[in-house]
Design an enzyme around this catalytic site. Structure first.
Site, PDB file in Angstrom:
ATOM      1  CG  HIS A  84     -30.900 -11.211  25.252  1.00 49.16           C
ATOM      2  ND1 HIS A  84     -29.585 -10.808  25.298  1.00 49.16           N
ATOM      3  CD2 HIS A  84     -30.971 -12.369  25.978  1.00 49.16           C
ATOM      4  CE1 HIS A  84     -28.888 -11.656  26.040  1.00 49.16           C
ATOM      5  NE2 HIS A  84     -29.713 -12.618  26.456  1.00 49.16           N
ATOM      6  CD  GLU A 133      -2.496   1.846   0.487  1.00 50.81           C
ATOM      7  OE1 GLU A 133      -3.315   1.094  -0.062  1.00 50.81           O
ATOM      8  OE2 GLU A 133      -2.376   3.052   0.190  1.00 50.81           O
ATOM      9  CG  ASP A 186     -18.991   3.023  -9.957  1.00 51.26           C
ATOM     10  OD1 ASP A 186     -19.703   3.261  -8.960  1.00 51.26           O
ATOM     11  OD2 ASP A 186     -18.236   2.037 -10.041  1.00 51.26           O
TER      12      ASP A 186
HETATM   13  P1  FAD Z   1     -21.176  -0.516 -13.745  1.00 52.32           P
HETATM   14  O1  FAD Z   1     -21.612  -1.579 -12.822  1.00 52.32           O
HETATM   15  O2  FAD Z   1     -19.740  -0.398 -14.055  1.00 52.32           O
HETATM   16  O3  FAD Z   1     -22.018  -0.731 -15.081  1.00 52.32           O
HETATM   17  C1  FAD Z   1     -21.832   0.042 -16.215  1.00 52.32           C
HETATM   18  C2  FAD Z   1     -22.350  -0.737 -17.399  1.00 52.32           C
HETATM   19  O4  FAD Z   1     -22.358   0.131 -18.518  1.00 52.32           O
HETATM   20  C3  FAD Z   1     -21.496  -1.930 -17.777  1.00 52.32           C
HETATM   21  O5  FAD Z   1     -22.311  -3.033 -18.044  1.00 52.32           O
HETATM   22  C4  FAD Z   1     -20.772  -1.473 -19.038  1.00 52.32           C
HETATM   23  O6  FAD Z   1     -20.487  -2.534 -19.938  1.00 52.32           O
HETATM   24  C5  FAD Z   1     -21.819  -0.553 -19.623  1.00 52.32           C
HETATM   25  N1  FAD Z   1     -21.282   0.463 -20.530  1.00 52.32           N
HETATM   26  C6  FAD Z   1     -20.284   1.335 -20.294  1.00 52.32           C
HETATM   27  N2  FAD Z   1     -20.129   2.170 -21.332  1.00 52.32           N
HETATM   28  C7  FAD Z   1     -21.066   1.823 -22.226  1.00 52.32           C
HETATM   29  C8  FAD Z   1     -21.420   2.305 -23.494  1.00 52.32           C
HETATM   30  N3  FAD Z   1     -20.809   3.348 -24.026  1.00 52.32           N
HETATM   31  N4  FAD Z   1     -22.411   1.682 -24.159  1.00 52.32           N
HETATM   32  C9  FAD Z   1     -23.050   0.624 -23.617  1.00 52.32           C
HETATM   33  N5  FAD Z   1     -22.773   0.127 -22.416  1.00 52.32           N
HETATM   34  C10 FAD Z   1     -21.796   0.732 -21.736  1.00 52.32           C
HETATM   35  N6  FAD Z   1     -20.095  -1.909  -4.567  1.00 52.32           N
HETATM   36  C11 FAD Z   1     -20.906  -2.131  -3.516  1.00 52.32           C
HETATM   37  O7  FAD Z   1     -21.786  -1.305  -3.247  1.00 52.32           O
HETATM   38  N7  FAD Z   1     -20.781  -3.264  -2.755  1.00 52.32           N
HETATM   39  C12 FAD Z   1     -19.830  -4.198  -2.999  1.00 52.32           C
HETATM   40  O8  FAD Z   1     -19.747  -5.193  -2.284  1.00 52.32           O
HETATM   41  C13 FAD Z   1     -18.957  -3.981  -4.095  1.00 52.32           C
HETATM   42  N8  FAD Z   1     -18.015  -4.890  -4.385  1.00 52.32           N
HETATM   43  C14 FAD Z   1     -17.206  -4.681  -5.472  1.00 52.32           C
HETATM   44  C15 FAD Z   1     -16.222  -5.627  -5.746  1.00 52.32           C
HETATM   45  C16 FAD Z   1     -15.386  -5.437  -6.823  1.00 52.32           C
HETATM   46  C17 FAD Z   1     -14.328  -6.477  -7.122  1.00 52.32           C
HETATM   47  C18 FAD Z   1     -15.547  -4.304  -7.659  1.00 52.32           C
HETATM   48  C19 FAD Z   1     -14.677  -4.103  -8.872  1.00 52.32           C
HETATM   49  C20 FAD Z   1     -16.518  -3.364  -7.400  1.00 52.32           C
HETATM   50  C21 FAD Z   1     -17.351  -3.535  -6.288  1.00 52.32           C
HETATM   51  N9  FAD Z   1     -18.318  -2.604  -5.955  1.00 52.32           N
HETATM   52  C22 FAD Z   1     -19.128  -2.815  -4.875  1.00 52.32           C
HETATM   53  C23 FAD Z   1     -18.526  -1.385  -6.744  1.00 52.32           C
HETATM   54  C24 FAD Z   1     -19.720  -1.584  -7.699  1.00 52.32           C
HETATM   55  O9  FAD Z   1     -19.457  -2.696  -8.534  1.00 52.32           O
HETATM   56  C25 FAD Z   1     -19.922  -0.347  -8.524  1.00 52.32           C
HETATM   57  O10 FAD Z   1     -20.076   0.768  -7.668  1.00 52.32           O
HETATM   58  C26 FAD Z   1     -21.176  -0.476  -9.368  1.00 52.32           C
HETATM   59  O11 FAD Z   1     -21.090  -1.592 -10.228  1.00 52.32           O
HETATM   60  C27 FAD Z   1     -21.395   0.786 -10.196  1.00 52.32           C
HETATM   61  O12 FAD Z   1     -22.570   0.661 -10.916  1.00 52.32           O
HETATM   62  P2  FAD Z   1     -22.789   1.423 -12.299  1.00 52.32           P
HETATM   63  O13 FAD Z   1     -24.089   0.960 -12.818  1.00 52.32           O
HETATM   64  O14 FAD Z   1     -22.560   2.859 -12.105  1.00 52.32           O
HETATM   65  O15 FAD Z   1     -21.621   0.924 -13.247  1.00 52.32           O
HETATM   66  P1  NAD Z   2      -9.688   1.877  -3.254  1.00 54.69           P
HETATM   67  O1  NAD Z   2      -9.704   3.307  -3.581  1.00 54.69           O
HETATM   68  O2  NAD Z   2     -10.611   1.342  -2.250  1.00 54.69           O
HETATM   69  O3  NAD Z   2      -8.220   1.455  -2.769  1.00 54.69           O
HETATM   70  C1  NAD Z   2      -7.091   1.664  -3.554  1.00 54.69           C
HETATM   71  C2  NAD Z   2      -5.885   1.623  -2.645  1.00 54.69           C
HETATM   72  O4  NAD Z   2      -4.733   1.573  -3.456  1.00 54.69           O
HETATM   73  C3  NAD Z   2      -5.762   2.865  -1.766  1.00 54.69           C
HETATM   74  O5  NAD Z   2      -5.509   2.481  -0.452  1.00 54.69           O
HETATM   75  C4  NAD Z   2      -4.604   3.621  -2.386  1.00 54.69           C
HETATM   76  O6  NAD Z   2      -3.874   4.377  -1.459  1.00 54.69           O
HETATM   77  C5  NAD Z   2      -3.777   2.492  -2.952  1.00 54.69           C
HETATM   78  N1  NAD Z   2      -2.914   2.859  -4.064  1.00 54.69           N
HETATM   79  C6  NAD Z   2      -3.176   3.711  -5.081  1.00 54.69           C
HETATM   80  N2  NAD Z   2      -2.139   3.739  -5.942  1.00 54.69           N
HETATM   81  C7  NAD Z   2      -1.205   2.886  -5.453  1.00 54.69           C
HETATM   82  C8  NAD Z   2       0.077   2.461  -5.891  1.00 54.69           C
HETATM   83  N3  NAD Z   2       0.617   2.920  -7.008  1.00 54.69           N
HETATM   84  N4  NAD Z   2       0.747   1.564  -5.138  1.00 54.69           N
HETATM   85  C9  NAD Z   2       0.213   1.081  -3.991  1.00 54.69           C
HETATM   86  N5  NAD Z   2      -1.009   1.445  -3.523  1.00 54.69           N
HETATM   87  C10 NAD Z   2      -1.697   2.326  -4.254  1.00 54.69           C
HETATM   88  O7  NAD Z   2      -9.826   1.135  -4.659  1.00 54.69           O
HETATM   89  P2  NAD Z   2     -10.104  -0.388  -5.020  1.00 54.69           P
HETATM   90  O8  NAD Z   2      -9.795  -1.275  -3.884  1.00 54.69           O
HETATM   91  O9  NAD Z   2      -9.441  -0.595  -6.338  1.00 54.69           O
HETATM   92  O10 NAD Z   2     -11.654  -0.398  -5.239  1.00 54.69           O
HETATM   93  C11 NAD Z   2     -12.236   0.525  -6.162  1.00 54.69           C
HETATM   94  C12 NAD Z   2     -13.574   0.945  -5.697  1.00 54.69           C
HETATM   95  O11 NAD Z   2     -14.523  -0.083  -5.951  1.00 54.69           O
HETATM   96  C13 NAD Z   2     -13.696   1.211  -4.202  1.00 54.69           C
HETATM   97  O12 NAD Z   2     -13.223   2.462  -3.845  1.00 54.69           O
HETATM   98  C14 NAD Z   2     -15.165   1.097  -4.020  1.00 54.69           C
HETATM   99  O13 NAD Z   2     -15.766   2.294  -4.436  1.00 54.69           O
HETATM  100  C15 NAD Z   2     -15.525  -0.026  -4.966  1.00 54.69           C
HETATM  101  N6  NAD Z   2     -15.601  -1.289  -4.232  1.00 54.69           N
HETATM  102  C16 NAD Z   2     -16.499  -1.393  -3.212  1.00 54.69           C
HETATM  103  C17 NAD Z   2     -16.556  -2.565  -2.482  1.00 54.69           C
HETATM  104  C18 NAD Z   2     -17.528  -2.651  -1.353  1.00 54.69           C
HETATM  105  O14 NAD Z   2     -18.421  -1.818  -1.283  1.00 54.69           O
HETATM  106  N7  NAD Z   2     -17.409  -3.635  -0.473  1.00 54.69           N
HETATM  107  C19 NAD Z   2     -15.724  -3.624  -2.779  1.00 54.69           C
HETATM  108  C20 NAD Z   2     -14.816  -3.476  -3.796  1.00 54.69           C
HETATM  109  C21 NAD Z   2     -14.761  -2.300  -4.528  1.00 54.69           C
END
Ligand code: FAD
Ligand code: NAD
Length: 474
Positions: free
Chosen positions: A451, A210, A319
């Site tokens: 509880h 990190e 997002d």
């Molecule tokens: P996205 O889910 O990214 O969807 C966007 C969609 O638009 C995609 O299907 C893409 O193909 C489509 N698209 C993009 N551009 C175009 C285009 N020009 N034409 C047609 N289609 C297009 N969030 C949580 O709240 N809880 C969690 O536990 C959690 N876990 C996560 C774990 C991981 C590993 C990751 C990567 C993310 C996680 N997140 C979690 C974050 C969450 O996935 C995102 O915040 C969420 O998916 C965002 O929703 P969205 O609809 O804005 O975008």
């Molecule tokens: P994050 O922003 O949570 O964490 C990224 C980490 O990488 C930070 O601690 C940052 O300081 C570090 N970092 C950045 N550049 C670096 C470098 N060059 N070398 C070493 N460390 C570096 O991002 P993420 O874990 O990639 O997740 C992306 C986003 O997806 C999250 O912020 C969240 O919005 C979403 N997400 C949500 C969940 C959930 O809700 N449970 C789970 C997964 C992802």
């Protein structure tokens, strides 16, 4: 099929598909464009969240937690299972089945709500038109209103180029089909900790590099300190803070990572390396120049607090816009915009969005933390209660973590709730509801909690704000 709709939503992630469903419920003739394809090249709705995010990661977190329990916890309950073995391909296949079930469920919901699903890349043109392209062919559709919900993609860093063979992004990290002996992770954020936990529980030696000196900066310091101790000292992950990766060298079956720590250079070789350094809005090629769509300084679609872009009738959510990158935030914005379009007066409280990190124990919070209360010069008071003093928690063999509450000294209004403990993801909802209704800690303290439940820790933390916890010395 007509090429004119009331609403076109671009993107079928949790922001876009929910927006489309709510629009259809409100009587709009709605289309939703999405380009996602699964590993077989078939369209798959649900975006990052369902395909390579929230759902598959939680499926693997659940499977791996069961392995950890069978390996380490069952013996406390007097249960012997011998040596636990893991069939990783079966675990991955279970995860894939869950994803398929849910993504096809969205297709079913679209059908039931008479939403037109358009597969392809959507691009905003001038005059509220959307061009949908697929395999070199394109068609133009028009709508009264357009909602951009194009989501996000992983940030890549030049020193660790993702190939999804040895250096993985979130998609690759969810498809590792054998337990790596040594797993490196760049970034101790949400993804790094969740996916690091999965493979750590399955037996990998996990090292997380990190860049920042602080651990989980947005989390209340008291809790993040306790969490860091649990993840390193108890669970055995090696989390190196202040580590800057300067180079990676990919060999046939391993990656050599060079990093600096406290001014010294180190190298370590991993079987797999996950890059999880944050995500960026997926706004490349979403609008033609003549559409005139304004992006902000971070490349996100620029929106005001009503999710309106600079173009009348064009909205953006999820997002791809400002605010936390969380599925439930995007979904709520989708509902909000649909209801605005229907002439309703919806409300969305951006200050009251819960966060959850699905480690074990889980971390969850809503509202401000103590450091933020200090920075803002607020007159505040705090209370806390440890899970170790809760009967249900002990019955579950869960002894770590606490709930911490922050409240306004004068009004007693709850300003923030922070949980590190079992089922924090479920417990936080009580805090979100309390804060939505502007509750005081006294309101929570006067609410009868069943509880024995973990929710009694919330109750006791609220009592503790007033120095009257019943099951700990105040
Ligand atoms: P996205 O889910 O990214 O969807 C966007 C969609 O638009 C995609 O299907 C893409 O193909 C489509 N698209 C993009 N551009 C175009 C285009 N020009 N034409 C047609 N289609 C297009 N969030 C949580 O709240 N809880 C969690 O536990 C959690 N876990 C996560 C774990 C991981 C590993 C990751 C990567 C993310 C996680 N997140 C979690 C974050 C969450 O996935 C995102 O915040 C969420 O998916 C965002 O929703 P969205 O609809 O804005 O975008
Ligand atoms: P994050 O922003 O949570 O964490 C990224 C980490 O990488 C930070 O601690 C940052 O300081 C570090 N970092 C950045 N550049 C670096 C470098 N060059 N070398 C070493 N460390 C570096 O991002 P993420 O874990 O990639 O997740 C992306 C986003 O997806 C999250 O912020 C969240 O919005 C979403 N997400 C949500 C969940 C959930 O809700 N449970 C789970 C997964 C992802």
């Amino acid at each position: 099929m007509s090429d004119k709709f009331d609403v076109i939503v671009v993107g079928a992630g949790p922001a876009g598909y929910v927006a489309a469903i709510r629009c259809a419920q409100l009587g709009f003739n709605t289309a939703c464009v999405d380009k996602w394809v699964d590993a077989d090249g078939k369209p798959s709705l649900g975006g990052t969240c369902l395909n390579v995010g929230c759902i598959p990661s939680k499926a693997l977190l659940d499977s791996s937690e069961k392995v950890a329990q069978a390996s380490h916890d069952f013996e406390h309950h007097g249960i012997s299972v011998g040596k636990v073995s893991v069939d990783v391909p079966k675990m991955i296949a279970r995860k894939d089945d869950i994803v398929k079930n849910l993504t096809s469920g969205i297709a079913g919901l679209f059908k039931a709500n008479k939403i037109t699903s358009l597969h392809g890349h959507g691009k905003l043109l001038a005059d509220k038109q959307v061009e949908v392209s697929l395999n070199g062919e394109s068609k133009i559709y028009t709508a009264d209103n357009i909602i951009l919900a194009v989501g996000s993609e992983p940030i890549d860093i030049p020193v660790a180029a993702v190939d999804n063979q040895l250096i993985l992004d979130n998609a690759g990290a969810l498809d590792i089909n054998a337990i790596p002996k040594k797993l490196g992770v760049i970034g101790a954020g949400v993804i790094g900790l969740e996916l690091g936990s999965v493979w750590n529980r399955l037996g990998s030696e996990v090292t997380i590099l990190e860049a920042m000196d602080t651990f989980l900066a947005p989390v209340d310091k008291q809790l993040s300190r306790e969490a860091l101790r649990a993840f390193t000292k108890v669970q055995g992950m090696d989390i190196k803070l202040g580590a800057m990766v300067t180079a990676t060298n990919v060999n046939k079956n391993s990656v050599k990572v060079t990093y600096t720590l406290k001014g010294e250079e180190h190298t370590e070789t991993f079987d797999k390396l996950i890059v999880a350094v944050g995500r960026k809005a997926n706004t490349k090629d979403i609008a033609a120049d003549e559409a005139g769509l304004k992006l902000d300084e971070r490349g996100r679609v620029d929106v005001n607090d009503r999710c309106e872009t600079n173009i009348a009738g064009v909205y953006a959510i999820g997002d791809a816009v400002k605010g936390p990158m969380l599925a439930h935030k995007g979904s709520e914005e989708g509902v909000f915009v649909a209801e605005v379009l229907a002439g309703q007066k919806p409300h969305m409280n951006h200050d009251n969005i819960p966060w959850v990190i699905y480690t074990h124990p889980e971390i969850a919070w809503v509202g401000i933390n103590e450091e933020q209360a200090k920075e803002r010069g607020l007159n505040y008071k705090t209370g806390f209660f440890p899970f170790a003093a809760n009967g249900r928690s002990l019955a579950m063999n869960e002894k770590g973590g606490r709930v911490k509450m922050i409240a306004d000294t004068d009004t007693d209004r709850v300003l923030g709730v922070h949980i590190f403990g079992p089922n924090a993801s479920e417990l936080i909802s009580e805090a979100v509801l309390a804060m939505e209704y502007s509750a005081s800690t006294e309101d929570i303290a006067r609410t009868i909690h069943a509880h024995p439940t973990l929710s009694e820790v919330m109750h006791e933390a609220a009592l503790s704000v007033d120095g009257r916890s019943l099951h700990k010395v105040n």
